[in-house]
Design an enzyme around this catalytic site. Structure first.
Site, PDB file in Angstrom:
ATOM      1  N   HIS A  17      -1.717   1.743  12.645  1.00  0.00           N
ATOM      2  CA  HIS A  17      -0.765   0.937  13.435  1.00  0.00           C
ATOM      3  C   HIS A  17      -0.817   1.350  14.903  1.00  0.00           C
ATOM      4  CE1 HIS A  17       1.830   0.811   9.548  1.00  0.00           C
ATOM      5  NE2 HIS A  17       1.344  -0.404   9.711  1.00  0.00           N
ATOM      6  N   LYS A  41      12.956  -5.277  -0.392  1.00  0.00           N
ATOM      7  CA  LYS A  41      11.924  -4.282  -0.648  1.00  0.00           C
ATOM      8  C   LYS A  41      12.506  -2.876  -0.498  1.00  0.00           C
ATOM      9  CE  LYS A  41       7.302  -3.859   1.133  1.00  0.00           C
ATOM     10  NZ  LYS A  41       6.359  -4.375   2.124  1.00  0.00           N
ATOM     11  N   ARG A  90      -7.853  -5.232   8.916  1.00  0.00           N
ATOM     12  CA  ARG A  90      -8.622  -4.078   8.441  1.00  0.00           C
ATOM     13  C   ARG A  90      -9.926  -4.501   7.797  1.00  0.00           C
ATOM     14  NH1 ARG A  90      -3.530  -1.767   5.304  1.00  0.00           N
ATOM     15  NH2 ARG A  90      -3.519  -3.977   4.894  1.00  0.00           N
ATOM     16  N   SER A 127       0.287   1.945   4.656  1.00  0.00           N
ATOM     17  CA  SER A 127       1.474   2.776   4.445  1.00  0.00           C
ATOM     18  C   SER A 127       1.711   3.027   2.961  1.00  0.00           C
ATOM     19  CB  SER A 127       2.711   2.110   5.052  1.00  0.00           C
ATOM     20  OG  SER A 127       2.563   1.955   6.434  1.00  0.00           O
TER      21      SER A 127
HETATM   22  O1  PNS Z   1       3.623  -4.365   7.581  1.00  0.00           O
HETATM   23  P1  PNS Z   1       3.734  -5.619   6.759  1.00  0.00           P
HETATM   24  O2  PNS Z   1       4.732  -5.435   5.651  1.00  0.00           O
HETATM   25  O3  PNS Z   1       2.402  -6.106   6.263  1.00  0.00           O
HETATM   26  O4  PNS Z   1       4.309  -6.726   7.771  1.00  0.00           O
HETATM   27  C1  PNS Z   1       4.483  -8.032   7.345  1.00  0.00           C
HETATM   28  C2  PNS Z   1       5.292  -8.864   8.350  1.00  0.00           C
HETATM   29  C3  PNS Z   1       6.570  -8.177   8.735  1.00  0.00           C
HETATM   30  C4  PNS Z   1       4.450  -9.100   9.580  1.00  0.00           C
HETATM   31  C5  PNS Z   1       5.571 -10.200   7.631  1.00  0.00           C
HETATM   32  O5  PNS Z   1       6.045  -9.946   6.352  1.00  0.00           O
HETATM   33  C6  PNS Z   1       6.593 -11.079   8.371  1.00  0.00           C
HETATM   34  O6  PNS Z   1       6.314 -11.608   9.416  1.00  0.00           O
HETATM   35  N1  PNS Z   1       7.788 -11.227   7.749  1.00  0.00           N
HETATM   36  C7  PNS Z   1       8.890 -11.968   8.300  1.00  0.00           C
HETATM   37  C8  PNS Z   1       9.126 -13.283   7.525  1.00  0.00           C
HETATM   38  C9  PNS Z   1       8.173 -14.341   8.037  1.00  0.00           C
HETATM   39  O7  PNS Z   1       8.224 -14.723   9.178  1.00  0.00           O
HETATM   40  N2  PNS Z   1       7.262 -14.791   7.146  1.00  0.00           N
HETATM   41  C10 PNS Z   1       6.183 -15.654   7.522  1.00  0.00           C
HETATM   42  C11 PNS Z   1       6.263 -16.978   6.861  1.00  0.00           C
HETATM   43  S1  PNS Z   1       4.769 -17.852   7.243  1.00  0.00           S
END
Ligand code: PNS
Length: 158
Positions: A17, A41, A90, A127
């Protein structure tokens, strides 16, 4: 002012990150790191703990702000007046999921997503894997900042 958002769960922040945030901070005036509040979660660290760690390890960049958000990322980006999201990729396995999310986010809001290739040194890192290794006593030094390493080891050992 050119601003960008780097979103994630950051439970906890890894060197992967940090690599993306640091490289992005050299391309933009301000990087807003957005920590997702996800009540569905279970997380190892609270949102506030994750924010504290992120603030500490990004301080040296000088142009990184850490915020939390819930709901849709594009709503957060719009509220903040930020037109662009940066995500690290990645491997090809990330691509399907990330492409779909980028396309939906653009469709919903016009907010653009740019992908940055992860440093190969960290392309295997996540993570979740990190927490699993730490939980079973494996060595995760070099994969997270030292400050995070200490807190992680302390947390998993109870
Ligand atoms: O580190 P992560 O858990 O892979 O991050 C994922 C994240 C936070 C980028 C993603 O889950 C997100 O944007 N969540 C917020 C809800 C949202 O906007 N979803 C997208 C719908 S297309």
């Amino acid at each position: 002012m050119r601003r960008v958002v780097c979103p994630g769960s950051f439970d906890p922040v890894t060197n992967g990150h940090l690599d993306i945030i640091g490289r992005t901070s050299r391309l933009y005036d301000e990087v807003v790191v957005a920590v997702l509040i996800n009540i569905e979660k279970t997380s190892l660290f609270t949102v506030e703990e994750r924010i504290d760690m992120l603030q500490a390890v990004t301080k040296e960049y000088g142009n990184v702000r850490v915020e939390k958000f819930h709901g849709l990322l594009v709503d957060f980006a719009r509220e903040q007046g930020i037109p662009t999201i940066v995500k690290g990729l990645r491997a090809v396995s990330d691509f399907d999921y990330e492409l779909q999310m980028a396309q939906l986010n653009y469709r919903m809001s016009g907010v653009e997503t740019l992908f940055m290739s992860t440093n190969p040194e960290y392309s295997f890192l996540s993570s979740s894997r990190l927490k699993e290794i730490a939980r079973y006593g494996g060595d995760v030094s070099g994969l997270v900042p030292d400050l995070v390493l200490e807190l992680l080891v302390e947390r998993v050992r109870g």
